[in-house]
Design an enzyme around this catalytic site. Structure first.
Site, PDB file in Angstrom:
ATOM      1  CE  LYS A   1      34.903 -70.341  24.657  1.00 39.06           C
ATOM      2  NZ  LYS A   1      33.912 -70.281  23.584  1.00 39.06           N
TER       3      LYS A   1
ATOM      4  CG  HIS B   1      39.630 -69.802  22.576  1.00 41.13           C
ATOM      5  ND1 HIS B   1      38.802 -69.211  21.652  1.00 41.13           N
ATOM      6  CD2 HIS B   1      39.303 -71.110  22.542  1.00 41.13           C
ATOM      7  CE1 HIS B   1      38.030 -70.132  21.091  1.00 41.13           C
ATOM      8  NE2 HIS B   1      38.323 -71.293  21.608  1.00 41.13           N
TER       9      HIS B   1
ATOM     10  CB  ILE C   1      18.057 -75.694  18.639  1.00 45.88           C
ATOM     11  CG1 ILE C   1      19.256 -75.344  17.742  1.00 45.88           C
ATOM     12  CG2 ILE C   1      17.886 -74.667  19.748  1.00 45.88           C
ATOM     13  CD1 ILE C   1      19.129 -74.024  16.984  1.00 45.88           C
TER      14      ILE C   1
ATOM     15  CG  ASP D   1      30.830 -70.798  24.837  1.00 43.85           C
ATOM     16  OD1 ASP D   1      31.318 -70.639  25.968  1.00 43.85           O
ATOM     17  OD2 ASP D   1      31.513 -71.045  23.821  1.00 43.85           O
TER      18      ASP D   1
ATOM     19  CE1 TYR E   1      35.043 -70.888  19.165  1.00 40.92           C
ATOM     20  CE2 TYR E   1      32.881 -70.343  20.026  1.00 40.92           C
ATOM     21  CZ  TYR E   1      34.053 -71.047  20.121  1.00 40.92           C
ATOM     22  OH  TYR E   1      34.227 -71.924  21.158  1.00 40.92           O
TER      23      TYR E   1
END
Ligand code: A2P
Length: 276
Positions: A78, A111, A247, A48, A53
């Site tokens: 987005k 967004h 992670i 994502d 970003y």
């Protein structure tokens, strides 16, 4: 099947891996590149990102360099929150696709219903115009699914009333203590999948004594309780980390939180971000 690669099916039949790898606040360049590469190496198949970003280029490069066939990875990006015109949204989509260096994305979403610099501004008309551009790229097959983010029920009603396609997802901040009951119930009633960003409350949940206790009971970590909670609620969590051990930790959520404990977690209704 493992929760990590198990899928939700969106209303148009598109399959989305239940856990996505979030990249908000992950700095562009080597950190974003290495984080996404580590995520893919460790089994994530859902990434994502967002134009806002500013890391789409690094994310796209990691996807390519992973060597994993494109069709095996679910990629979301987005439309920036201030773009509220049809042409602007089409342009935003082209820019994202170019930065990612991809032919299509699996999910393209607006967004936010308002620019982040003007939270709460009435952008009803602009949201409809932007969403119509999403419908166009969806019709062209360049976004396999479309939706929204940070929308409340009224914002979504506006789209449903004036557009053709009911949003397939709504990505919202969602975590223990902040489970957005009204929006969640509305989305479930409309078959709109809720994606949960910041499932760890940007790390704040990991300090909660109740969650620490529950993690001990299940012999897991507070992060795993927090992520599993989202899964038990039928949402798609998007945890993020720049450390490989975390992670990996965030993928190990193949356990079940029993009903009594879920009820308890549901009863926490204190946004933990304010503890910081
Ligand atoms: P880091 O990147 O240093 O690992 P959220 O997904 O709710 O936004 O939370 C992300 C934050 O939580 C990041 O600051 C990340 O830091 C941290 N984080 C992610 N996974 C874990 C984990 N398993 N244990 C501890 N901290 C974590």
């Amino acid at each position: 099947m493992k929760t990590l690669t198990d899928t939700y099916t969106l209303t148009n039949g598109t399959k989305m891996p239940k856990i996505g790898f979030g990249t908000w606040q992950v700095p562009d360049g080597d950190i974003a590149y290495q984080s996404v590469l580590m995520a893919l190496k460790n089994g994530y198949r859902h990434i994502d990102t967002a134009a806002a970003y500013r890391n789409e280029e690094s994310v796209g490069r990691a996807i390519k360099d992973s060597g994993i066939p494109r069709e095996e990875i679910f990629v979301t990006t987005k439309l920036e929150s201030h773009i509220k015109t049809y042409e602007g949204a089409l342009e935003g989509f082209e820019k994202s696709l170019k930065a990612l260096d991809l032919d299509y994305v699996d999910l393209y979403i607006i967004h936010a219903p308002w620019p982040w610099s003007e939270i709460g501004k009435d952008c009803r008309e602009g949201n409809v115009l932007a969403y119509k551009a999403l419908e166009k790229v969806y019709a062209e097959g360049r976004a396999k699914a479309i939706g929204v983010s940070n929308f409340n029920p009224q914002d979504i009603e506006n789209i449903i009333e004036h557009c053709d396609i009911v949003p397939m997802v709504n990505q919202i901040g969602y975590f223990i203590g902040h489970n957005q009951k009204e929006t969640d119930e509305y989305c479930k009633a409309k078959n709109i999948l809720v994606e949960a960003y910041s499932p760890l409350a940007i790390g704040q949940l990991l300090k909660n004594p109740d969650i620490i206790d529950m993690a001990k009971k299940y012999d897991v970590t507070p992060a795993q309780i927090s992520i599993r909670y989202c899964i038990e609620k039928g949402t798609a969590p998007l945890p993020k980390s720049t450390h490989e051990n975390r992670i990996i930790e965030n993928t190990k959520v193949d356990f079940v939180i029993d009903k009594k404990d879920m009820d308890f977690l549901d009863s926490i209704n204190d946004d933990p971000r304010k503890w910081s």
